[in-house]
Design an enzyme around this catalytic site. Structure first.
Site, PDB file in Angstrom:
ATOM      1  N   CYS A   1     -38.685   4.658 -25.582  1.00 19.33           N
ATOM      2  CA  CYS A   1     -39.228   6.006 -25.755  1.00 19.33           C
ATOM      3  C   CYS A   1     -38.486   7.042 -26.378  1.00 19.33           C
ATOM      4  O   CYS A   1     -37.247   7.205 -26.015  1.00 19.33           O
ATOM      5  CB  CYS A   1     -39.699   6.560 -24.264  1.00 19.33           C
ATOM      6  SG  CYS A   1     -40.660   7.975 -24.042  1.00 19.33           S
TER       7      CYS A   1
ATOM      8  N   ARG B   1     -58.241   5.696 -28.981  1.00 17.38           N
ATOM      9  CA  ARG B   1     -57.657   7.062 -28.397  1.00 17.38           C
ATOM     10  C   ARG B   1     -58.642   8.171 -28.080  1.00 17.38           C
ATOM     11  O   ARG B   1     -58.463   8.580 -27.031  1.00 17.38           O
ATOM     12  CB  ARG B   1     -56.347   7.392 -29.111  1.00 17.38           C
ATOM     13  CG  ARG B   1     -55.593   8.552 -28.588  1.00 17.38           C
ATOM     14  CD  ARG B   1     -54.329   8.864 -29.107  1.00 17.38           C
ATOM     15  NE  ARG B   1     -53.996  10.159 -28.703  1.00 17.38           N
ATOM     16  CZ  ARG B   1     -52.772  10.780 -29.053  1.00 17.38           C
ATOM     17  NH1 ARG B   1     -52.091  10.113 -29.989  1.00 17.38           N
ATOM     18  NH2 ARG B   1     -52.297  11.800 -28.634  1.00 17.38           N
TER      19      ARG B   1
ATOM     20  N   TYR C   1     -43.988  15.817 -20.039  1.00 19.64           N
ATOM     21  CA  TYR C   1     -45.316  15.228 -19.484  1.00 19.64           C
ATOM     22  C   TYR C   1     -45.606  15.649 -18.243  1.00 19.64           C
ATOM     23  O   TYR C   1     -46.569  15.262 -17.548  1.00 19.64           O
ATOM     24  CB  TYR C   1     -45.399  13.576 -19.790  1.00 19.64           C
ATOM     25  CG  TYR C   1     -45.419  13.225 -21.218  1.00 19.64           C
ATOM     26  CD1 TYR C   1     -46.854  12.938 -21.604  1.00 19.64           C
ATOM     27  CD2 TYR C   1     -44.694  13.093 -21.840  1.00 19.64           C
ATOM     28  CE1 TYR C   1     -47.264  12.501 -22.826  1.00 19.64           C
ATOM     29  CE2 TYR C   1     -44.608  12.547 -23.175  1.00 19.64           C
ATOM     30  CZ  TYR C   1     -46.127  12.316 -23.560  1.00 19.64           C
ATOM     31  OH  TYR C   1     -46.319  12.293 -25.057  1.00 19.64           O
TER      32      TYR C   1
ATOM     33  N   ASN D   1     -47.288   2.303 -26.311  1.00 23.11           N
ATOM     34  CA  ASN D   1     -47.484   3.283 -24.874  1.00 23.11           C
ATOM     35  C   ASN D   1     -48.672   2.676 -24.048  1.00 23.11           C
ATOM     36  O   ASN D   1     -49.508   2.192 -24.593  1.00 23.11           O
ATOM     37  CB  ASN D   1     -47.775   4.625 -25.386  1.00 23.11           C
ATOM     38  CG  ASN D   1     -46.647   5.435 -25.286  1.00 23.11           C
ATOM     39  OD1 ASN D   1     -45.598   5.128 -24.536  1.00 23.11           O
ATOM     40  ND2 ASN D   1     -46.420   6.537 -26.104  1.00 23.11           N
TER      41      ASN D   1
ATOM     42  N   HIS E   1     -42.169   8.625 -19.328  1.00 19.27           N
ATOM     43  CA  HIS E   1     -42.945   9.997 -19.375  1.00 19.27           C
ATOM     44  C   HIS E   1     -42.990  10.632 -17.773  1.00 19.27           C
ATOM     45  O   HIS E   1     -44.090  11.473 -17.883  1.00 19.27           O
ATOM     46  CB  HIS E   1     -44.305   9.661 -19.805  1.00 19.27           C
ATOM     47  CG  HIS E   1     -44.527   9.472 -21.257  1.00 19.27           C
ATOM     48  ND1 HIS E   1     -45.625   9.492 -21.978  1.00 19.27           N
ATOM     49  CD2 HIS E   1     -43.393   9.153 -22.142  1.00 19.27           C
ATOM     50  CE1 HIS E   1     -45.314   9.237 -23.525  1.00 19.27           C
ATOM     51  NE2 HIS E   1     -43.950   8.877 -23.514  1.00 19.27           N
TER      52      HIS E   1
END
Lengths: 439, 439, 439, 439
Positions: free
Chosen positions: C171, C96, C255, C150, C201
């Protein structure tokens, strides 16, 4: 490949073939056909011989150099062909006779294209056309398949869905409708154009133009006048009710009579049967006479009698379509193609019949937007029946076949669908042996 | 407004009303109705009086405090109403009699909802319901219109398209189908749920669940067993052919019999007529007897006989729907709502009948994707007929009416459509005077 | 199976797992979990051990009898599972870090879900999730896959398109948005419901209800008031511009800030990096601290610190969803499901995030009609990027990957897409070795 | 009307007009224009005089008898016109300067067609074009409106949605792209055809044909070769990255550079501004020089310099389109028309730019099916922005304008949209005075 075209005709022994030959010979300047292969099955061998010899005499008289070959070996004919024309009838006219008569026993119109008769024909034809497609994929992958075999819309959709073959589904009805309108207006046929919306044998003209200007309203207005109706009667065999035309505000195809006038047509079919036989029987008679003429070694042209066989403009439609492709003409032809949203309220993957621009890369439909609510119901009903028929033929599942037949709008009683299907399965052995109940 | 609901019932003099009263009284704890206005037309005055007095006796016996008022002044009833229930019949049962008999003269099923009879009823009803909507927009703009008037799908779509009124179209058939399946399985009805796809009186169950687990395959498998068929016969009045069920793989509504078994149903209607009258005639007889009972001052409950009238579960469907809205229950009800893509291959602006989650902000349909090709044809055909009918009623155009009627799949001959329409226009004067030929 | 549920958690060594355990223990009365299998990869072995022991202590303290097993053998965990929860991260948080930093070098927001970072994560994850699906198809074909990994929308669509596994994409954002609104209104969260329209998102609330009554207009009206804005700031970390809200007239997800405020967010990400590291770095720090706590043998409950990790309501969303399925609750949950026309102007085969009714047969979305033109552009742009990403991952084609990344609305320069992709391919060896140029 | 055509040119004082005159004079044999009315506003009076006199000299030299009239009275020009050509610019080039510069202050590309500049232009133009439409509806209801005013796609959609005028939206880009490809292949331009899919200035060639045979794959293969790239550079001013082309597998329009290379183009615009002014400034310089030339009484032809103005092939596109209509040529032109399902995944009511068959009854698009997912996202995003812009212009609502501008993919930060909009509203007084906040 330019300048040396090979055409294969599946069902070459058909009585229509002389018209096709004539078309090829007439277009010799724009369509350099060097080989024409006529292919048929064992049972049609004798007819194939007669046709081939006639074709050779026709070519000789017209002074065109072209190899005309007859064969029972379909693969040989297809190998390296540029165009494959399919005009065969699985089971010959004898099968058509059953297609038409069996439903009549249940007070259901047979109708060999849009009716239960056409269902039986489709069920016999789809396995064969897909076999042919396998051969084209292998032996002539760049060839165009020009399909004339009825029900042309269903057959073309089966090919589109279950093969990679480049196919154009053709029908002589739209050309005929345009020519009839031109006659009615006493103008040359080139000046009349129209916007067709619908399916094969289920097509409506929603706009008709003279020199590009819409004349639909004017035509509808005059429709009630006696003089016009007499003229229509003389040109075509159907005059629609004035109120019907004012309600529909489109020009239906001749085949719509089975749907909007079901009872009348059923009566006609029954009377016709009593007074000398079904359409299939009559056609068989004409065929016998035609082949007697064809066999005459002095004959070297298409005989007049062929026009009574039906299928007028067939040669013109097929050969001019091939020429449009070959010469990249980008001409407007009414062709059966994949919908892909051309008519937004018919299934995306359906084959429809629409005005297309035809050139070397195929036929591209002019977008049509929505089919009007006046016709959207019937079109969707018929298309659903067609798609169910293809599913039934590809799966061989008895219950899918039953669902398909009972979805045909000409059948009003499920038990009739079952009885007719069962009789078809028996009568059309061995062609329909592949249809079975799944457990 | 909480705790003081006003309900107006248009067509309050209907023989169904006692069931509605019963429903309201039974739900007194969750539905605080303080005023119930029964409204009817001059011609129904006497019936209205009888019903109102019965209703008052029923309320009194159950100890519920509620004002039950009768009026011929529709505006007074609608003013500030929270819910307006429409269950009226323009022209009363006498009109229904004509709706059913006129088509029969042409060998066409009348059928007062999905057939030509329903067309005539829709043509009489749409102008009236739109008048009512104008009044609701003015006098009770936040009210919910609960429409029960048949053909409920057409009427609801007319309201959706031509007014701003918040409407929920209701029908007792889906509730009945679920209850029948529960009976068949010998389980409590709450454990059975189903996925309905289609239109009012044209709905199919494509999945049926017991405690949330699909049992459709199991049901179809057992359908052929004698024991199950006997059970079905005892519960409902229709047992479908086993092969039909294996082909369709869905549970059709009882009204589908008119489409899949047209000839059989036509014969039944004709026989029924010969042996004592049409359904409308029988119903009129029951009605006379019902009102005789209702008028008895000793009666203070819904009589048993009402069940023979048809329309079972009507009260349950209507009152539980109102309660779901009022109490924001977010319950699953099968309601007529705007499609908006719920069924992707039906028109976006069509009203469909679907499982909805119902709460204070109305009914939201659960998405259904595509209607399977097995049913897509018939659904589109019927919906097109329905939309044409609405266009005809709103425009008053004779040729639109003609197009609509001839698009109904139960009519197979255009000339029948014309003759039936013309007879309707004459028989239903003055209700259909607004339908005229446009020049 | 009733009463003896087996749950497998892929990525069981995640720091989130204690929340999941807590959820399961809290719902012991309605969810009879008898076996909980935590599975992870070799590299996560130590964390898995720590989590498993903590989970066992938590179970022991709460007195719930449940077998909690740790394994590196994914097949063993999946075999006969009733629910498989996926919450793994291919390459761990170290990956990440690269997902977020590499784009930043090109002045592009990393964003590990909707941005280029999420692209890299999806490319690493899709091959693995499809492998897991193969195992579920073989070893637990009736299991439900609850996906939390995700980018959840992309992963769920990949599973839907390329496997037969029954999947629900989940989610925690929608639950969080509803809870925030309830806090804002100072009402209990059960009274607030909303209509979500969009993608994971990328979801908008287009209607928000208090006790079933729309309060959207009222909310928007107050949005400009200082008092409300202060309250919003205290509850969530984002206050939108008043004119933005008046233009959009919907509530965007947190988001959306990356799309409507790209430059601001880019600056924030860069500053954050300079002042102590990216979000990934911070999260890694928290993680280290969390695992230090988890390892304490005296700890037998979820520590407070976990809340700072992000992913609030994760346990609630997952376990209440499983309970809705298991208990056939037919509850409203916001879930990632196949579109199938729910939002008519997004692709039919797309996975969307929508209000669904969830019960034993899965999640059925409430129909949404058209996404308003205000949001239709961005939604289609993001969905196209997502679908291209899935194509790229399934084909392993470099140019498809390039097309996908450059279609992400956060990338404004094709050369950036190419440079970022090339860096990803190098940095994420061996996970992305399968991406190659095709000749 | 035959043989005596009246053409009105709104914005007749444009520097482009001589090209138009040349086109009309060149086609005198197929297009019998008897009256050409050049109309402009008071502010453009002097330019109009110069152009008109030049036009008259050009006509005189070519020996064509045609009345060329200048007027400030738009109604007089429109009355009984057969074709109305719109090529005006509200606020002249001075306004364009602001359109381009204001966004640049916020690091946003101006771009006067697809960018925020085009938004401002559309907002100024839509009220005027709709006024013109009102006049055409009144004074020349059968006239064809040939719109050249940019942003042509937006303007054409506004006309389609808010008037009954028969409109064809035109652009010179597609003609130019085809000519460039022909040059690249060193073949005559008639041999190259292409399938365009998309929107005005947002169009992709998805198939390109030489003599009807697809050469797309061959072109893409050669794209990497140095020799080809040099040739492309010489012909057009943009060479796309090879990997970009391999990813996209279509030929983008020149305007796509703003979307796929946003940062680069922004830099270019800024540099260009520093080194001598924006495109608008340069164009103004050319214009001044052009009008100096035009005023020369010895000039009786289009001067060479006009080619540097941009808008090559403008005359060819416009006059050949008019000729296709007038002569019912049924030729293939790329025109802006209503979508109606031509591209299934763009809104039904959107105006798209597509290959059309153009004849007397207008332009009918060839169906295109689905826009590939590689381009569907961007096309939908841009179309949404366009439709929001039209809504904003028709309603005059500030927040709709704000929504529209912030939906433009070239704007990445809502606060920029607001600042740019506010500056536009001030800078473009009085043209944008109609945009107001609604309470």
């Amino acid at each position: 490949m330019e300048g040396k075209l090979k055409i294969a005709v599946i069902g070459g022994g058909s009585s229509y073939t002389p018209e096709l030959i004539e078309g090829i010979l007439n277009r010799k300047d724009e369509l350099p056909v060097s080989e024409l292969w006529l292919v048929d099955v064992e049972e049609g061998k004798e007819k194939l011989r007669i046709i081939t010899e006639l074709a050779q005499r026709m070519a000789a008289r017209s002074g065109v150099e072209i190899k005309i070959a007859a064969t029972l070996d379909r693969r040989e004919a297809i190998r390296n062909a540029d165009y494959v024309i399919t005009q065969f009838r699985v089971g010959f006219l004898k099968a058509r006779e059953k297609d038409e008569l069996i439903p009549l026993n249940y007070n259901v119109i047979g109708q060999e294209t849009t009716g239960p008769g056409g269902f039986a024909k489709a069920m016999r034809t789809i396995p064969v056309i897909l076999e042919i497609c396998r051969e084209i994929e292998e032996l002539a992958p760049d060839a165009w398949l020009i399909n004339f075999t009825n029900p042309s819309g269903i057959i073309t959709e089966a090919v589109k869905k279950h093969s990679k073959v480049r196919v154009l589904g053709l029908c002589n009805i739209p050309v005929g409708m345009l020519k009839d309108i031109a006659k009615l207006l006493s103008v040359s046929s080139g000046r009349v154009t129209a916007e067709f919306v619908g399916l094969n044998h289920m097509n409506y003209i929603r706009e008709v133009y003279l020199d590009g200007i819409s004349i639909m309203d004017a035509l509808l207005e005059q429709y009630g006048e006696e003089s016009l109706r007499e003229k229509i009667e003389a040109i075509s065999d159907i005059v629609w009710d004035l109120d019907f035309m004012k309600s529909l505000r489109m020009i239906p195809s001749p085949y719509h009579r089975y749907f909007y006038r079901t009872d009348t047509m059923l009566e006609e079919e029954k009377e016709s049967l009593e007074s000398g036989g079904s359409r299939a029987m009559k056609v068989q008679e004409i065929e016998r006479e035609l082949f007697r003429l064809y066999a005459d070694v002095n004959l070297a042209e298409k005989p007049k009698l062929l026009e009574e066989r039906g299928g007028a403009y067939y040669s013109e439609a097929a050969i001019s379509l091939i020429s449009a492709v070959y010469n990249n003409k980008n001409e407007n032809h009414v062709v059966n193609v994949r919908n892909e949203g051309t008519i937004s309220n018919l299934p995306f993957d359906a084959v429809i019949e629409a005005n297309c621009i035809v050139g070397r890369s195929g036929a591209k439909p002019l977008n049509l937007g929505m089919a009007d609510v006046r016709i959207a119901g019937l079109l969707n009903a018929v298309k659903a029946y067609e798609q169910l028929t293809i599913e039934a033929a590809v799966s061989g599942d008895y219950h899918k076949a039953l669902m398909a037949l009972s979805a045909n709008p000409l059948i009003h009683e499920f038990s009739d669908a079952k009885a007719i299907l069962d009789e078809f399965l028996t009568a059309h052995r061995p062609y329909l042996d592949y249809v079975r109940k799944r457990e």
